[in-house]
Design an enzyme around this catalytic site. Structure first.
Site, PDB file in Angstrom:
ATOM      1  N   LYS A   1      -5.726   3.075  -8.203  1.00  0.00           N
ATOM      2  CA  LYS A   1      -6.493   1.887  -7.830  1.00  0.00           C
ATOM      3  C   LYS A   1      -7.643   1.680  -8.804  1.00  0.00           C
ATOM      4  O   LYS A   1      -8.139   2.638  -9.386  1.00  0.00           O
ATOM      5  CB  LYS A   1      -7.091   2.090  -6.422  1.00  0.00           C
ATOM      6  CG  LYS A   1      -6.090   1.998  -5.293  1.00  0.00           C
ATOM      7  CD  LYS A   1      -6.788   2.104  -3.949  1.00  0.00           C
ATOM      8  CE  LYS A   1      -5.797   2.017  -2.815  1.00  0.00           C
ATOM      9  NZ  LYS A   1      -5.150   0.705  -2.684  1.00  0.00           N
TER      10      LYS A   1
ATOM     11  N   ARG B   1       3.361   3.528   4.139  1.00  0.00           N
ATOM     12  CA  ARG B   1       4.705   3.353   4.716  1.00  0.00           C
ATOM     13  C   ARG B   1       5.557   4.603   4.516  1.00  0.00           C
ATOM     14  O   ARG B   1       6.464   4.871   5.291  1.00  0.00           O
ATOM     15  CB  ARG B   1       5.359   2.097   4.117  1.00  0.00           C
ATOM     16  CG  ARG B   1       5.556   2.155   2.628  1.00  0.00           C
ATOM     17  CD  ARG B   1       5.790   0.779   2.011  1.00  0.00           C
ATOM     18  NE  ARG B   1       4.551   0.024   1.831  1.00  0.00           N
ATOM     19  CZ  ARG B   1       4.502  -1.205   1.336  1.00  0.00           C
ATOM     20  NH1 ARG B   1       5.613  -1.840   0.990  1.00  0.00           N
ATOM     21  NH2 ARG B   1       3.340  -1.819   1.201  1.00  0.00           N
TER      22      ARG B   1
ATOM     23  N   LYS C   1      -1.652   6.163  10.761  1.00  0.00           N
ATOM     24  CA  LYS C   1      -1.684   6.501   9.321  1.00  0.00           C
ATOM     25  C   LYS C   1      -2.920   7.342   9.045  1.00  0.00           C
ATOM     26  O   LYS C   1      -4.048   6.932   9.336  1.00  0.00           O
ATOM     27  CB  LYS C   1      -1.710   5.216   8.484  1.00  0.00           C
ATOM     28  CG  LYS C   1      -1.930   5.459   6.980  1.00  0.00           C
ATOM     29  CD  LYS C   1      -1.887   4.158   6.152  1.00  0.00           C
ATOM     30  CE  LYS C   1      -2.296   4.391   4.700  1.00  0.00           C
ATOM     31  NZ  LYS C   1      -2.322   3.132   3.891  1.00  0.00           N
TER      32      LYS C   1
ATOM     33  N   GLU D   1       1.742   4.105  -0.180  1.00  0.00           N
ATOM     34  CA  GLU D   1       1.995   5.444   0.364  1.00  0.00           C
ATOM     35  C   GLU D   1       1.991   5.471   1.885  1.00  0.00           C
ATOM     36  O   GLU D   1       2.610   6.338   2.493  1.00  0.00           O
ATOM     37  CB  GLU D   1       0.944   6.427  -0.180  1.00  0.00           C
ATOM     38  CG  GLU D   1      -0.397   6.482   0.581  1.00  0.00           C
ATOM     39  CD  GLU D   1      -1.174   5.173   0.577  1.00  0.00           C
ATOM     40  OE1 GLU D   1      -0.929   4.345  -0.328  1.00  0.00           O
ATOM     41  OE2 GLU D   1      -2.012   4.965   1.478  1.00  0.00           O
TER      42      GLU D   1
ATOM     43  N   ASP E   1      -8.878   5.027   4.927  1.00  0.00           N
ATOM     44  CA  ASP E   1      -7.437   4.853   5.018  1.00  0.00           C
ATOM     45  C   ASP E   1      -6.799   5.743   6.092  1.00  0.00           C
ATOM     46  O   ASP E   1      -5.585   5.751   6.248  1.00  0.00           O
ATOM     47  CB  ASP E   1      -6.792   5.087   3.642  1.00  0.00           C
ATOM     48  CG  ASP E   1      -5.571   4.219   3.419  1.00  0.00           C
ATOM     49  OD1 ASP E   1      -5.417   3.213   4.135  1.00  0.00           O
ATOM     50  OD2 ASP E   1      -4.768   4.547   2.521  1.00  0.00           O
TER      51      ASP E   1
ATOM     52  N   ASP F   1      -7.211   7.441  -0.277  1.00  0.00           N
ATOM     53  CA  ASP F   1      -6.129   6.777  -1.013  1.00  0.00           C
ATOM     54  C   ASP F   1      -6.618   6.346  -2.395  1.00  0.00           C
ATOM     55  O   ASP F   1      -7.259   5.304  -2.531  1.00  0.00           O
ATOM     56  CB  ASP F   1      -5.630   5.566  -0.210  1.00  0.00           C
ATOM     57  CG  ASP F   1      -4.468   4.851  -0.909  1.00  0.00           C
ATOM     58  OD1 ASP F   1      -3.921   5.413  -1.884  1.00  0.00           O
ATOM     59  OD2 ASP F   1      -4.105   3.744  -0.458  1.00  0.00           O
TER      60      ASP F   1
HETATM   61  N1  BES Z   1      -4.560   1.593   1.963  1.00  0.00           N
HETATM   62  C1  BES Z   1      -4.018   0.560   1.182  1.00  0.00           C
HETATM   63  C2  BES Z   1      -4.183  -0.809   1.830  1.00  0.00           C
HETATM   64  C3  BES Z   1      -5.557  -1.412   1.791  1.00  0.00           C
HETATM   65  C4  BES Z   1      -6.075  -1.941   0.634  1.00  0.00           C
HETATM   66  C5  BES Z   1      -6.282  -1.501   2.941  1.00  0.00           C
HETATM   67  C6  BES Z   1      -7.318  -2.527   0.639  1.00  0.00           C
HETATM   68  C7  BES Z   1      -7.520  -2.099   2.955  1.00  0.00           C
HETATM   69  C8  BES Z   1      -8.052  -2.603   1.795  1.00  0.00           C
HETATM   70  C9  BES Z   1      -2.536   0.784   0.960  1.00  0.00           C
HETATM   71  O1  BES Z   1      -2.144   2.102   0.846  1.00  0.00           O
HETATM   72  C10 BES Z   1      -2.180   0.112  -0.316  1.00  0.00           C
HETATM   73  O2  BES Z   1      -2.667   0.545  -1.329  1.00  0.00           O
HETATM   74  N2  BES Z   1      -1.369  -0.926  -0.248  1.00  0.00           N
HETATM   75  C11 BES Z   1      -0.999  -1.650  -1.407  1.00  0.00           C
HETATM   76  C12 BES Z   1       0.465  -1.963  -1.301  1.00  0.00           C
HETATM   77  C13 BES Z   1       1.043  -2.537  -2.565  1.00  0.00           C
HETATM   78  C14 BES Z   1       1.073  -1.470  -3.630  1.00  0.00           C
HETATM   79  C15 BES Z   1       2.429  -3.037  -2.276  1.00  0.00           C
HETATM   80  C16 BES Z   1      -1.836  -2.935  -1.432  1.00  0.00           C
HETATM   81  O3  BES Z   1      -2.081  -3.510  -0.373  1.00  0.00           O
HETATM   82  O4  BES Z   1      -2.259  -3.306  -2.509  1.00  0.00           O
HETATM   83 ZN    ZN Z   2      -3.294   3.464   1.779  1.00  0.00          ZN
HETATM   84 MN    MN Z   3      -2.316   2.832  -1.128  1.00  0.00          MN
END
Ligand code: BES
Ligand code: ZN
Ligand code: MN
Length: 496
Positions: free
Chosen positions: A267, A341, A255, A339, A278, A260
């Site tokens: 966020k 996935r 990835k 994003e 990320d 992000d």
């Molecule tokens: N890059 C993030 C995941 C992440 C968050 C990694 C915090 C490390 C620390 C990913 O793209 C993401 O935002 N995932 C969301 C998914 C949700 C919207 C279903 C998440 O984990 O909140």
């Molecule tokens: Zn992400």
């Molecule tokens: Mn994300």
């Protein structure tokens, strides 16, 4: 940094020309009850006084001691000498040595340590002494240049372990460097240049696709994430060919979200800077290729990196938008922050053309995985038992562990959509698993595994920084596959 291994007795190593010397002291010290060298007598006295003990992490520091050439000496207990104990011993010793600015350090095992323990010592020293310098105007680069590992006996196992460690450190440090760089110093274009330069140094093939080519491939999910970003996307394809072209490759998919923000599903501000990490999955793929360039194993490996920023913008993808992935499946993007996935699913479809023996994606995919496993183990998801076991074992061998998580179809319930074949998010529960269930739909018949490294790729807080994980796990896995005949991808697949 350079590593070498030498056969040495303690009485000899104390006369070696070193700036600092770490002496790994074992629990079984009967042999040393009567040894007359200056270190053994000191250790005996300290043990008697209760100033030193057989417990990993216990250290005894000496300075400019008579009869020892190294000015700084730290005796560090390794207790039973397991890799984990050697790691704590090294960390405790480094705490006493880091201010010395030593250039040449000796790591001496008083009694023989396993290859895994020696490798753990070297990797921990490299980790502890690592310095990020790229965006500092007055950087203090690491002073440590030379590490001499020594032990009373040296065999093939210990030599291989140290040689591997050298390549692992190169790979891990490439991964750390790119993960640590802020997003304005690590754009998709810069990541692609980094891939090209690693490939060039080792005469690997490396192709870089831009937005037009990615559109032509029909990667609608990847494009949807990239459409809000001013920085152009890149799709990086690296080839390491160490075996006959008839051998099916292992495909690694990293990835590569260089930042992000969450997109329109923005966020919150606190700690958002950490989303520069990320692209740690992508960085780990670059690191693996760096290590492969030094190890040159008889294997074929393909690295795929979908790289883009995830930004909010007038042109950004909106919650509820439906896009068509390269696989033909339509996706309802209910949350633009899911994003990872979306970029990975198209890369997985692209991977099918290589008829891989295994495809492994590596991603900082979910905050839920951080809640589930913290920073200790990465999440491992696979419906292929043999692949899952090989990865789990590689993690143990590398001191870069992962833990297998479930993939029951019942977890996919929440991904159902009324407006597309699948939604990109399910409910709040089991978020790491539902993300994996989404990816699984795009793995088709390939033997697939997914590593969620959201908790393990970097540390937060005062020691903020990339860990270089899971380069160690992946390199150990790849080396474990050398010489194993590759089965066809279809035959290798077994749905749980
Ligand atoms: N890059 C993030 C995941 C992440 C968050 C990694 C915090 C490390 C620390 C990913 O793209 C993401 O935002 N995932 C969301 C998914 C949700 C919207 C279903 C998440 O984990 O909140
Ligand atoms: Zn992400
Ligand atoms: Mn994300």
């Amino acid at each position: 940094m350079n590593f070498e291994i030498q056969k040495r007795a303690l009485t000899r190593v104390i006369r070696d020309d070193l700036d600092a010397l770490v002496i790994f002291w074992p629990r079984q010290d009967t042999e040393w009850d009567s040894a007359q060298d200056p270190v053994s007598s000191l250790v005996r006295a300290a043990l008697r006084q209760g100033d030193f003990e057989h417990k990993a992490g216990a250290v005894l520091a000496l300075y400019a001691h008579a009869g020892i050439k190294a000015r700084h000496v730290v005796v560090a207990s390794v207790a039973d000498g397991t890799p984990a104990q050697v790691r704590s011993a090294l960390q405790a010793a480094w705490a006493a040595l880091k201010a010395t600015k030593s250039k040449r350090i000796g790591l001496h095992a008083v009694s023989e340590l396993s290859g895994a323990s020696l490798q753990a010592a070297v990797l921990s020293l490299a980790d502890a002494s690592y310095c990020y310098t790229s965006t500092l105007s007055q950087a203090k680069p690491r002073t440590l240049k030379q590490v001499v590992v020594s032990s009373p006996s040296v065999n093939t196992e210990s030599r291989t372990a140290v040689a591997q460690a050298q390549a692992l450190v190169s790979g891990i440090e490439v991964a750390k460097e790119w993960a640590n760089r802020p997003a304005n110093h690590c754009t998709p274009t810069m990541l692609a240049e980094a891939a090209k330069s690693i490939a060039k140094g080792a005469s690997f093939k490396c192709q870089v696709l831009g937005p037009k080519e990615v559109a032509k491939l029909g990667m609608g999910a990847f494009l949807a994430v990239a459409q809000g970003a001013a920085e152009p996307l890149r799709f990086i394809v690296m080839h390491y060919n160490g075996a006959a072209s008839s051998e099916a490759p292992v495909v690694l998919v990293g990835k590569g979200i260089t930042f992000d923000t969450g997109g329109i599903s923005l966020k919150p501000a606190p700690e958002m800077d950490e989303m520069k990490y990320d692209m740690s999955g992508a960085a780990s793929v670059l690191g693996v290729f760096k290590a492969l360039s030094e190890l040159k194993p008889a294997l074929n490996v393909v690295g795929l990196i979908p790289a883009t920023e995830n930004m909010p913008d007038g042109l950004a993808v909106k919650p509820g938008d439906v896009v068509t992935s390269m696989s033909g499946q339509t996706i309802e993007i209910l949350n633009t922050d899911a994003e990872g996935r979306l970029v990975l699913c198209d890369a997985l479809t692209y991977a099918e053309r290589f008829k891989p023996q295994a495809v492994i994606d590596i991603a900082t995919l979910t905050g839920a995985c951080v809640i589930a496993l913290g920073g200790v183990r990465s999440g491992l998801f696979s419906d292929h038992d043999a692949l899952a076991e090989a990865l789990q074992q590689a993690g143990e061998a590398a001191g870069d562990g992962c833990w297998r998580m479930p993939l029951d179809d019942a977890y996919a319930e929440g991904l159902k959509s009324r407006f597309a074949d699948v939604a990109n998010v399910a409910g709040r529960q089991a978020g790491a698993v539902t993300a994996a269930k989404f990816l699984q739909r795009f793995a088709g018949k390939m033997a697939w595994a997914h590593l969620d490294i959201a908790g393990t790729a970097w540390r937060s807080g005062a020691a903020k920084g990339a860990t270089g994980r899971p380069v160690g796990l992946l390199v150990h896995y790849l080396l474990s596959q050398v010489g194993k005949p590759s089965k066809g991808s279809a035959a290798a697949r077994r749905r749980a």
